[in-house]
Design an enzyme around this catalytic site. Structure first.
Site, PDB file in Angstrom:
ATOM      1  N   ASP A   6       0.860  -1.193   0.000  1.00 29.96           N
ATOM      2  CA  ASP A   6       0.000   0.000   0.000  1.00 29.96           C
ATOM      3  C   ASP A   6       0.895   1.241   0.000  1.00 29.96           C
ATOM      4  O   ASP A   6       1.646   1.466   0.947  1.00 29.96           O
ATOM      5  CB  ASP A   6      -0.899  -0.036   1.242  1.00 29.96           C
ATOM      6  CG  ASP A   6      -1.990   1.018   1.191  1.00 29.96           C
ATOM      7  OD1 ASP A   6      -3.001   0.848   1.894  1.00 29.96           O
ATOM      8  OD2 ASP A   6      -1.832   2.023   0.473  1.00 29.96           O
ATOM      9  N   ASP A 102      -3.044   2.446  -6.032  1.00 26.79           N
ATOM     10  CA  ASP A 102      -1.896   2.465  -5.114  1.00 26.79           C
ATOM     11  C   ASP A 102      -1.816   1.237  -4.207  1.00 26.79           C
ATOM     12  O   ASP A 102      -1.227   1.297  -3.141  1.00 26.79           O
ATOM     13  CB  ASP A 102      -1.929   3.741  -4.260  1.00 26.79           C
ATOM     14  CG  ASP A 102      -3.089   3.737  -3.273  1.00 26.79           C
ATOM     15  OD1 ASP A 102      -4.059   3.011  -3.520  1.00 26.79           O
ATOM     16  OD2 ASP A 102      -3.006   4.452  -2.265  1.00 26.79           O
ATOM     17  N   GLU A 103      -2.423   0.124  -4.642  1.00 27.50           N
ATOM     18  CA  GLU A 103      -2.374  -1.097  -3.831  1.00 27.50           C
ATOM     19  C   GLU A 103      -2.145  -2.318  -4.714  1.00 27.50           C
ATOM     20  O   GLU A 103      -2.790  -2.457  -5.760  1.00 27.50           O
ATOM     21  CB  GLU A 103      -3.701  -1.320  -3.096  1.00 27.50           C
ATOM     22  CG  GLU A 103      -4.016  -0.300  -2.041  1.00 27.50           C
ATOM     23  CD  GLU A 103      -5.428  -0.509  -1.527  1.00 27.50           C
ATOM     24  OE1 GLU A 103      -5.606  -0.712  -0.334  1.00 27.50           O
ATOM     25  OE2 GLU A 103      -6.358  -0.496  -2.359  1.00 27.50           O
TER      26      GLU A 103
END
Length: 382
Positions: A6, A102-103
């Site tokens: 993350d 974003d993960e």
DNA sequence: TCTGGGGTCCTAGGACCC
DNA sequence: TCTGGGGTCCTAGGACCC
């Protein structure tokens, strides 16, 4: 084991990595150009320390920190970085899932020292992009995602059978992915406050109060769920654009022009992705109507803004609210498949050739070189 | 003058087919 | 013409996430 990567304050960190002047300063990335009528998309850790967070209106953020730095969001930068990180993670050779911009999740199986891999990934990301990531390790995606939040920023955390109950006891249930405002109210009424409280309920009890959602929590917290990671980036299932007006409008011409503009924006994105859509959705929001949405599935697929516009207008005429004020609207296409057919009719061929030429001109000379005249009028009305 | 924009998944009911 | 059951697709809306 699943390793959940993350990124920390992703958009804000990228802006700081690109522009050294912004380093170490409280910074927000706004969803629009205007620093006054926007909300916080991302806040740097310097801003977060002052109580600024995602979703907050920019005005509130500026009142908490008058010297706040502001940068409007530039999606292309973030998408590019995200794709580069994905490639970097692919090199580790594990099944990899693109969970959001974003993960990322890696299925690392039963490798002996997962923390070592996590540390290596963190260092590689720092080296290549000058930004940090937090990594969670656990038996499934829900717990690994929870773990990734435990030591933010730039942290690593692992949830094992041994520390599971200790970790769950310290986390409010609202922090669990899947528990939003509505579910939290239900759980509060049942006296369930921490993730450990949730963990201790029977599957039957959770099913009674939360339905399928409850059963999913039951299985995920025990890591008995059997969701396998797919080793590729998912194809998009829908593509849409929406816009909120400064004030509600009742002007039909204005509303139709905006539907046209949004339809063209959606169509352009479909063509960029080489997709065609069968289903068109219209969403409206206004003080009297609240949220209105309607959709229609057609036999033919399209990536043509003119056609999406006409279909959206039909939906509006058929089932839309009659004359109430509109504050926000959105056009979304779903039922997406790869473009893979030859146009049958001459008229269709001509239109597709036209659209293709327009895209080429706009790509070469800038996005605003040639576009439907109605869009000029619409932009003047903003 | 508080209120962005991009998505995913689930559900329940209706239409329609065999 | 009515009844029953299984299955798929479509629609509208809700909840949630980043």
């Amino acid at each position: 084991m699943i390793l959940h990567v993350d990124m920390d304050a992703f958009f804000a960190s990228i802006e700081q990595a690109i522009n050294p002047r912004l380093k170490g300063k409280p910074l927000i990335v706004g969803s629009r150009q205007s620093r006054f009528h926007t909300v916080v998309c991302a806040a740097s850790y310097e801003a977060k320390r002052l109580g600024i967070g995602s979703g907050m209106s920019s005005q509130e953020a500026f009142s908490l920190c008058p010297g706040l730095e502001f940068v409007p969001a530039d999606q292309s930068k973030y998408i590019w970085t995200s794709e580069e990180i994905f490639k970097l993670l692919q090199d580790y050779g594990f099944p990899l899932n693109y969970a959001s911009i974003d993960e990322f999740q890696l299925d690392i199986g039963d490798v002996p020292e997962p923390q070592k891999i996590a540390l290596d990934i963190q260092q590689a990301i720092q080296r290549n992009f000058n930004i940090t990531a937090s990594i969670g390790i656990a038996k499934n995606w829900l717990l690994s995602k929870l773990a990734s939040k435990l030591n933010k920023p730039n942290g690593i955390a692992m949830i094992t059978d041994d520390n599971l109950e200790t970790v769950l006891a310290a986390v409010p249930v609202r922090k669990l992915c899947g528990v939003g405002a509505s579910t939290e109210v239900v759980l509060q009424c049942l006296g369930i406050k921490t993730c450990l409280d949730l963990y201790r309920q029977s599957g039957q009890f959770l099913h009674e109060h939360l339905g399928q959602h409850g059963l999913d929590f039951y299985a995920s917290l025990r890591a008995t769920d059997k969701i396998e990671l797919q080793d590729q980036a998912e194809k998009p299932k829908s593509v849409g654009h929406s816009y909120t007006f400064p004030r509600a409008s009742q002007n039909t011409g204005f509303i139709h022009a905006w539907i046209r503009l949004l339809s063209e924006m959606v169509a352009l994105r479909l063509r960029e992705k080489n997709l065609v859509a069968r289903t068109v959705h219209l969403w409206l929001n206004g003080p009297q109507i609240g949220n209105f949405s309607a959709q229609k599935t057609y036999a033919e697929s399209t990536d043509d803004g003119q056609i999406i516009y006409q279909k959206t207008l039909k939906i509006l005429a058929r089932s839309g609210p009659k004359t109430p004020k509109i504050r926000a609207m959105g056009v979304t296409c779903s039922g997406l498949v790869e473009q893979a057919y030859q146009p049958l009719f001459l008229e269709q061929k001509r239109r597709e050739a036209l659209v293709k030429s327009l895209d080429q001109i706009n790509t070469r000379f800038g996005e605003d070189t040639i576009y439907p005249a109605v869009i000029t009028l619409t932009r003047k009305l903003i």
